[in-house]
Design a protein around this motif. Structure first.
Motif, PDB file in Angstrom:
ATOM      1  N   ASP A 217       0.843  -1.205   0.000  1.00 54.58           N
ATOM      2  CA  ASP A 217       0.000   0.000   0.000  1.00 54.58           C
ATOM      3  C   ASP A 217       0.873   1.247   0.000  1.00 54.58           C
ATOM      4  O   ASP A 217       0.604   2.218  -0.707  1.00 54.58           O
ATOM      5  N   SER A 218       1.936   1.206   0.802  1.00 56.85           N
ATOM      6  CA  SER A 218       2.833   2.358   0.864  1.00 56.85           C
ATOM      7  C   SER A 218       3.483   2.574  -0.505  1.00 56.85           C
ATOM      8  O   SER A 218       3.545   3.704  -1.013  1.00 56.85           O
ATOM      9  N   PHE A 219       3.915   1.492  -1.139  1.00 59.48           N
ATOM     10  CA  PHE A 219       4.551   1.583  -2.462  1.00 59.48           C
ATOM     11  C   PHE A 219       3.603   2.245  -3.458  1.00 59.48           C
ATOM     12  O   PHE A 219       4.005   3.108  -4.242  1.00 59.48           O
ATOM     13  N   GLN A 220       2.344   1.833  -3.375  1.00 59.53           N
ATOM     14  CA  GLN A 220       1.372   2.331  -4.337  1.00 59.53           C
ATOM     15  C   GLN A 220       1.126   3.827  -4.211  1.00 59.53           C
ATOM     16  O   GLN A 220       0.748   4.494  -5.171  1.00 59.53           O
ATOM     17  N   SER A 221       1.353   4.355  -3.010  1.00 59.17           N
ATOM     18  CA  SER A 221       1.062   5.768  -2.791  1.00 59.17           C
ATOM     19  C   SER A 221       2.241   6.677  -3.168  1.00 59.17           C
ATOM     20  O   SER A 221       2.160   7.886  -3.038  1.00 59.17           O
ATOM     21  N   ARG A 222       3.350   6.097  -3.610  1.00 61.31           N
ATOM     22  CA  ARG A 222       4.537   6.921  -3.876  1.00 61.31           C
ATOM     23  C   ARG A 222       4.605   7.364  -5.332  1.00 61.31           C
ATOM     24  O   ARG A 222       4.140   6.661  -6.217  1.00 61.31           O
ATOM     25  N   GLU A 223       5.225   8.486  -5.542  1.00 60.88           N
ATOM     26  CA  GLU A 223       5.479   8.944  -6.912  1.00 60.88           C
ATOM     27  C   GLU A 223       6.955   8.716  -7.207  1.00 60.88           C
ATOM     28  O   GLU A 223       7.822   9.328  -6.570  1.00 60.88           O
ATOM     29  N   ARG A 224       7.237   7.864  -8.156  1.00 63.81           N
ATOM     30  CA  ARG A 224       8.629   7.573  -8.511  1.00 63.81           C
ATOM     31  C   ARG A 224       9.022   8.521  -9.640  1.00 63.81           C
ATOM     32  O   ARG A 224       8.450   8.477 -10.717  1.00 63.81           O
ATOM     33  N   ARG A 225       9.985   9.361  -9.375  1.00 65.45           N
ATOM     34  CA  ARG A 225      10.294  10.413 -10.352  1.00 65.45           C
ATOM     35  C   ARG A 225      11.579  10.154 -11.129  1.00 65.45           C
ATOM     36  O   ARG A 225      11.791  10.740 -12.164  1.00 65.45           O
ATOM     37  N   PHE A 226      12.469   9.334 -10.648  1.00 64.76           N
ATOM     38  CA  PHE A 226      13.721   9.019 -11.350  1.00 64.76           C
ATOM     39  C   PHE A 226      14.449  10.284 -11.813  1.00 64.76           C
ATOM     40  O   PHE A 226      14.983  10.349 -12.924  1.00 64.76           O
ATOM     41  N   GLY A 227      14.431  11.303 -10.987  1.00 59.48           N
ATOM     42  CA  GLY A 227      15.146  12.537 -11.299  1.00 59.48           C
ATOM     43  C   GLY A 227      14.340  13.570 -12.050  1.00 59.48           C
ATOM     44  O   GLY A 227      14.778  14.710 -12.201  1.00 59.48           O
ATOM     45  N   LYS A 228      13.146  13.185 -12.542  1.00 64.36           N
ATOM     46  CA  LYS A 228      12.326  14.152 -13.291  1.00 64.36           C
ATOM     47  C   LYS A 228      11.468  14.978 -12.335  1.00 64.36           C
ATOM     48  O   LYS A 228      11.503  14.763 -11.118  1.00 64.36           O
ATOM     49  N   THR A 229      10.648  15.871 -12.872  1.00 66.92           N
ATOM     50  CA  THR A 229       9.745  16.643 -12.017  1.00 66.92           C
ATOM     51  C   THR A 229       8.391  15.939 -11.934  1.00 66.92           C
ATOM     52  O   THR A 229       8.054  15.123 -12.797  1.00 66.92           O
ATOM     53  N   SER A 230       7.651  16.329 -10.927  1.00 62.99           N
ATOM     54  CA  SER A 230       6.318  15.772 -10.727  1.00 62.99           C
ATOM     55  C   SER A 230       5.424  16.038 -11.948  1.00 62.99           C
ATOM     56  O   SER A 230       4.657  15.174 -12.374  1.00 62.99           O
ATOM     57  N   GLU A 231       5.561  17.234 -12.534  1.00 62.00           N
ATOM     58  CA  GLU A 231       4.731  17.610 -13.692  1.00 62.00           C
ATOM     59  C   GLU A 231       5.039  16.699 -14.884  1.00 62.00           C
ATOM     60  O   GLU A 231       4.157  16.299 -15.623  1.00 62.00           O
ATOM     61  N   GLN A 232       6.318  16.414 -15.079  1.00 59.10           N
ATOM     62  CA  GLN A 232       6.689  15.525 -16.190  1.00 59.10           C
ATOM     63  C   GLN A 232       6.065  14.146 -16.012  1.00 59.10           C
ATOM     64  O   GLN A 232       5.585  13.541 -16.959  1.00 59.10           O
ATOM     65  N   ILE A 233       6.085  13.660 -14.765  1.00 56.25           N
ATOM     66  CA  ILE A 233       5.528  12.326 -14.498  1.00 56.25           C
ATOM     67  C   ILE A 233       4.029  12.336 -14.764  1.00 56.25           C
ATOM     68  O   ILE A 233       3.493  11.439 -15.406  1.00 56.25           O
ATOM     69  N   ALA A 234       3.352  13.407 -14.300  1.00 54.29           N
ATOM     70  CA  ALA A 234       1.899  13.501 -14.486  1.00 54.29           C
ATOM     71  C   ALA A 234       1.561  13.556 -15.968  1.00 54.29           C
ATOM     72  O   ALA A 234       0.626  12.894 -16.424  1.00 54.29           O
ATOM     73  N   SER A 235       2.324  14.324 -16.771  1.00 51.85           N
ATOM     74  CA  SER A 235       1.970  14.434 -18.189  1.00 51.85           C
ATOM     75  C   SER A 235       2.277  13.140 -18.928  1.00 51.85           C
ATOM     76  O   SER A 235       1.575  12.775 -19.860  1.00 51.85           O
ATOM     77  N   ALA A 236       3.280  12.384 -18.486  1.00 49.00           N
ATOM     78  CA  ALA A 236       3.563  11.087 -19.118  1.00 49.00           C
ATOM     79  C   ALA A 236       2.412  10.119 -18.859  1.00 49.00           C
ATOM     80  O   ALA A 236       2.077   9.294 -19.709  1.00 49.00           O
ATOM     81  N   HIS A 237       1.770  10.239 -17.656  1.00 46.96           N
ATOM     82  CA  HIS A 237       0.614   9.384 -17.357  1.00 46.96           C
ATOM     83  C   HIS A 237      -0.571   9.766 -18.228  1.00 46.96           C
ATOM     84  O   HIS A 237      -1.325   8.928 -18.671  1.00 46.96           O
ATOM     85  N   ARG A 238      -0.721  11.114 -18.445  1.00 48.79           N
ATOM     86  CA  ARG A 238      -1.859  11.606 -19.237  1.00 48.79           C
ATOM     87  C   ARG A 238      -1.705  11.235 -20.697  1.00 48.79           C
ATOM     88  O   ARG A 238      -2.629  10.777 -21.340  1.00 48.79           O
ATOM     89  N   ASP A 239      -0.508  11.459 -21.252  1.00 48.28           N
ATOM     90  CA  ASP A 239      -0.273  11.218 -22.685  1.00 48.28           C
ATOM     91  C   ASP A 239       0.792  10.140 -22.825  1.00 48.28           C
ATOM     92  O   ASP A 239       1.950  10.468 -23.117  1.00 48.28           O
ATOM     93  N   PRO A 240       0.419   8.882 -22.621  1.00 50.33           N
ATOM     94  CA  PRO A 240       1.439   7.845 -22.749  1.00 50.33           C
ATOM     95  C   PRO A 240       1.997   7.804 -24.162  1.00 50.33           C
ATOM     96  O   PRO A 240       1.303   8.158 -25.108  1.00 50.33           O
ATOM     97  N   MET A 241       3.267   7.396 -24.264  1.00 47.14           N
ATOM     98  CA  MET A 241       3.917   7.329 -25.584  1.00 47.14           C
ATOM     99  C   MET A 241       3.100   6.435 -26.513  1.00 47.14           C
ATOM    100  O   MET A 241       2.673   5.369 -26.106  1.00 47.14           O
ATOM    101  N   PRO A 242       2.883   6.858 -27.774  1.00 48.22           N
ATOM    102  CA  PRO A 242       2.121   5.995 -28.677  1.00 48.22           C
ATOM    103  C   PRO A 242       2.887   4.690 -28.942  1.00 48.22           C
ATOM    104  O   PRO A 242       4.085   4.671 -28.873  1.00 48.22           O
ATOM    105  N   GLY A 243       2.132   3.672 -29.295  1.00 43.28           N
ATOM    106  CA  GLY A 243       2.775   2.406 -29.641  1.00 43.28           C
ATOM    107  C   GLY A 243       2.595   1.444 -28.534  1.00 43.28           C
ATOM    108  O   GLY A 243       2.602   0.293 -28.657  1.00 43.28           O
TER     109      GLY A 243
END
Ligand code: IPE
Ligand code: IPE
Ligand code: MG
Length: 243
Positions: A217-243
């Motif tokens: 449950d704790s894992f599920q609540s975390r945002e894994r950013r791998f050095g990126k910003t929160s906004e970048q992560i959110a937009s990648a979720h919104r517009d996943p890469m085509p293919g």
């Protein structure tokens, strides 16, 4: 948080607290280690049920040789016994076993037992279970670098990764340590670069399905950013890469 649960692909666990579990019951430390084997059996089953693909556990560190001789020999015997008893069931459950660590210092009986258990479960594909035994993160990095140097190969992140004991699996998504200590104790130093960490006060023999679910449950609540910003992560979720 998304509606569907995000199950970590790879969970790694520092199974700590066996000695204290035994001490609280006025039992010898080895009784705690025996109970620890039962806890691992329960955890493997729970991980299979939850759709985890890789489970890595720390069973004996490079530094654990410094414990009293009777505890060390007891742990070696327990490993040999547990292999004999557990491998048939692991085979039925689709578990592929790997032992990660140095074979130096192990008796012939123990090293043969490890090789036989790996061979007996090699065709299983439901869960990969890596048991880090006679393992240290520093040992692994050093042996990988020494192997590359001996072959005159360049030392890069990719070549080191390929020469290390965990090259057959992706890095752990979640590392759990039981027993209340908040340290890494020479576990997966290289592979932990971007793992989420979860520390549980439960002693390893008491780490049951509910305690695992708390970590998930704790894992599920975390945002894994791998050095990126929160906004970048959110937009990648919104517009996943085509293919
Ligand atoms: C972990 O439990 C198992 C091994 C290191 C082999 P411990 O034996 O370290 O238990 P505590 O930390 O003394 O309670
Ligand atoms: C880490 O536990 C190693 C294993 C669980 C096998 P330890 O009990 O050896 O770690 P420290 O000594 O408390 O750091
Ligand atoms: Mg300990």
């Amino acid at each position: 948080m998304s509606d569907s649960p995000v199950v970590p692909h790879h969970i790694a666990i520092v199974m700590d607290g066996n000695g204290r579990w035994a001490k609280r019951r006025f039992l010898p430390r080895l009784a705690g280690h025996k109970q620890g084997v039962d806890s691992l059996r329960r955890c493997v089953r729970a991980c299979v049920q939850r759709g985890v693909s890789v489970l890595t556990v720390f069973a004996f560190s490079s530094e654990n040789w410094n414990r009293p001789a009777d505890e060390v020999s007891g742990l070696m015997e327990l490993l040999a016994m547990a292999l004999g008893r557990e491998v048939p069931q692991l085979k039925k459950d689709g578990v592929q076993l790997h032992f990660v660590g140095s074979r130096e210092g192990l008796s012939v009986k123990v090293s043969e037992g490890l090789a036989q258990a790996e061979a007996a479960t090699a065709d299983n594909h439901r869960l990969i279970l890596n048991v880090c035994f006679n393992y240290g993160g520093r040992w692994d990095i050093a042996q990988a670098a020494a192997g590359l140097a001996a072959k005159g190969m360049p030392i890069t992140e990719a070549s080191l990764h390929a020469a290390m004991g965990m090259s057959h699996v992706p890095d752990p998504d979640l590392i759990i340590r039981t027993g209340g200590e908040m340290r890494i104790s020479n576990f997966l130093l290289w592979q932990a670069a971007y793992s989420e960490l979860f520390f549980s006060d439960r002693l390893w023999p008491d780490f049951d399905e509910a305690a695992l679910d708390e970590a998930l449950d704790s894992f599920q609540s975390r945002e894994r950013r791998f050095g990126k910003t929160s906004e970048q992560i959110a937009s990648a979720h919104r517009d996943p890469m085509p293919g």
